[in-house]
Design an enzyme around this catalytic site. Structure first.
Site, short mmCIF file in Angstrom:
data_model
loop_
_atom_site.label_atom_id
_atom_site.label_comp_id
_atom_site.label_asym_id
_atom_site.label_seq_id
_atom_site.Cartn_x
_atom_site.Cartn_y
_atom_site.Cartn_z
CB THR A 203 -0.94 0.00 1.21
OG1 THR A 203 -1.80 -1.14 1.12
CG2 THR A 203 -1.79 1.25 1.25
CG ASP A 204 3.36 2.37 3.31
OD1 ASP A 204 2.66 3.35 3.57
OD2 ASP A 204 3.64 1.50 4.14
CD GLU A 205 7.65 0.92 -2.00
OE1 GLU A 205 7.66 1.92 -2.76
OE2 GLU A 205 8.64 0.61 -1.28
CG LEU A 206 -1.06 1.54 -5.14
CD1 LEU A 206 -0.74 1.43 -6.62
CD2 LEU A 206 -2.26 0.66 -4.79
N GLY A 208 2.83 5.85 -2.92
CA GLY A 208 3.92 6.67 -3.40
C GLY A 208 3.88 6.87 -4.91
#
Length: 423
Positions: A203-206, A208
């Site tokens: 979720t964090d990478e998405l 970002g």
């Protein structure tokens, strides 16, 4: 740099059965080179922490933006998150990645001097990235209306768990909560088993990535209008973008997707399957033509239960049992070879070691080595103005002196310009 990859297990794609691959060659890119790439000239002030907000800034830095990472005296907690280098380096590999291509500055925003330096930094920036809980930026004296009055072209990317307003806005939140509340966890896992969370910072990478996209759209518009704006992005809303038509299916049909293990409702067969040698393979038959080739291969061609998408969907269990049984009777090398001969999509289930040993990804330059650290290379790849990883995440405050000196120089230059006599 050459990395000696592990010897692959039998049946690995890209190598002969039982063969030892050539060492994987990883591009060696090091040194803080001059600014380049399609975003050269764009200045980003990154005051966000952990992964999502800093991830957006990292992607822009990869493509040439001048990213200034502003940290408190204690530093971003990601510096201490996860795996640490064996040489005693105080910063984690997570930081080496998240902080790459960023100049690092320590400012104490609770002091007048730190706040004034921050304001001057933002005055010369194109983009500010922050992930404080709603209201905290304002409490620091950095409210968007204040910043936009000083720098009308500024874009402000605000990344939070739940957004800038609403009943949940003031709740503390991490990606885990977004994965639970978005419906993602509810459909992840084995049938009848516990809901599962992703084992990486999905979720964090998405978020970002979506944040970088939103920021770039606002920056492009600011070029045209001369006016900046706020980009409001939440973790929950970002994750909803991978849920596909499930909101529509529920709203119009009352459909709630069950947990299907490695399966997916609209593609049958699809999943991971165990071969007779203990290896796993993954396959998908997302179109009728591929599905028919798979059916012919396993001896089920012409079976009316599986001739259409709807029929395969309705007879999912029967079809999955046939595919699983066929694969379970054969070693992985044979399974992969026969699927490839049938022009059907299949791949071995790789570990990270397998990925490093695969010649295709070596030739594609999937990884790069920067300052002695192996990490993901820049993506996407631009043919004329490619991005570059110039340096990994730097020590806390490594560039404070340089950046503050630049600010003093800019202030002095501005003062001299104002005082210049009329000709």
């Amino acid at each position: 740099m050459v990395l000696d990859g592990p010897e692959p297990r039998p049946g690995r794609a890209g190598s002969s059965v039982g063969a030892t691959p050539e060492p994987v060659r990883v591009a060696d890119v090091s040194g803080p080179g001059e600014g380049q790439g399609p975003l050269a000239g764009v200045r980003v002030v990154d005051m966000a922490t952990v992964v999502a907000g800093p991830g957006a800034a990292r992607l822009l830095g990869d493509l040439g933006a001048d990213v200034i990472k502003v940290e408190s005296p204690s530093g971003d907690s990601v510096r201490r998150l996860g795996w640490m280098p064996p040489d005693g380096d105080a910063d984690s590999y997570f930081w080496k990645l998240a902080g790459r291509n960023k100049r690092t500055v320590v400012l104490d925003l609770k002091t007048p001097e730190g706040l004034e330096a921050m304001l001057r930094l933002i005055d010369g920036a194109d983009l500010l990235v922050e992930n404080l809980r709603p209201g905290k930026l304002e409490a620091l004296g950095l409210a968007p209306d204040v910043l936009l009055a000083r720098n009308p072209r500024l874009v402000i990317l605000r990344v939070t768990a739940f957004g800038q307003e609403g009943p949940y806005a003031q709740r503390p939140g991490f990606a885990t909560l977004a994965e639970a509340l978005s419906g993602y966890a509810a459909i992840s896992g084995e049938a009848g088993g516990q809901p599962l969370l992703p084992p990486v910072a999905l979720t964090d990478e998405l978020t970002g990535t979506l944040g970088a996209f939103g920021a770039m759209a606002a920056l492009w518009e600011a070029r045209r209008s001369g006016r900046g704006q706020v980009v409001d992005l939440s973790l929950v809303e970002a994750l909803m973008h991978v849920m596909g038509p499930l909101p529509s299916a529920f709203a119009h049909l009352g459909y709630e997707q069950p947990r299907l293990g490695a399966g997916i409702p609209y593609s049958v067969p699809r999943g991971t399957y165990l071969c007779s040698d203990g290896e796993w393979v993954a396959l998908s038959a997302s179109s009728d033509t591929v599905a028919n080739r798979v059916l012919d291969l396993i001896g089920a061609g012409g079976d009316e239960r599986f001739t259409t998408f709807t029929a395969r969907f309705e007879n999912r269990d029967a079809l999955e049992a046939l595919v699983s049984g066929w694969i379970a009777e054969r070693p992985s090398a044979e399974v992969i070879r026969r699927f490839e001969e049938a022009d059907a999509a299949i791949a071995p289930v790789y570990t990270m070691g397998d990925l490093f040993a695969d010649e295709h990804f070596a030739r594609r330059g999937l990884f790069t080595t920067v300052d002695g650290v192996v990490m993901q290379a820049v993506s996407p790849r631009l043919s004329r103005t490619p991005g570059k990883v110039s340096f990994v995440g730097r020590p806390l405050g490594a560039d404070t002196g340089e950046v503050l000196a630049e600010l003093r120089g800019e202030t002095q230059a501005a003062g001299e310009e104002k005082e210049a006599p009329d000709e």
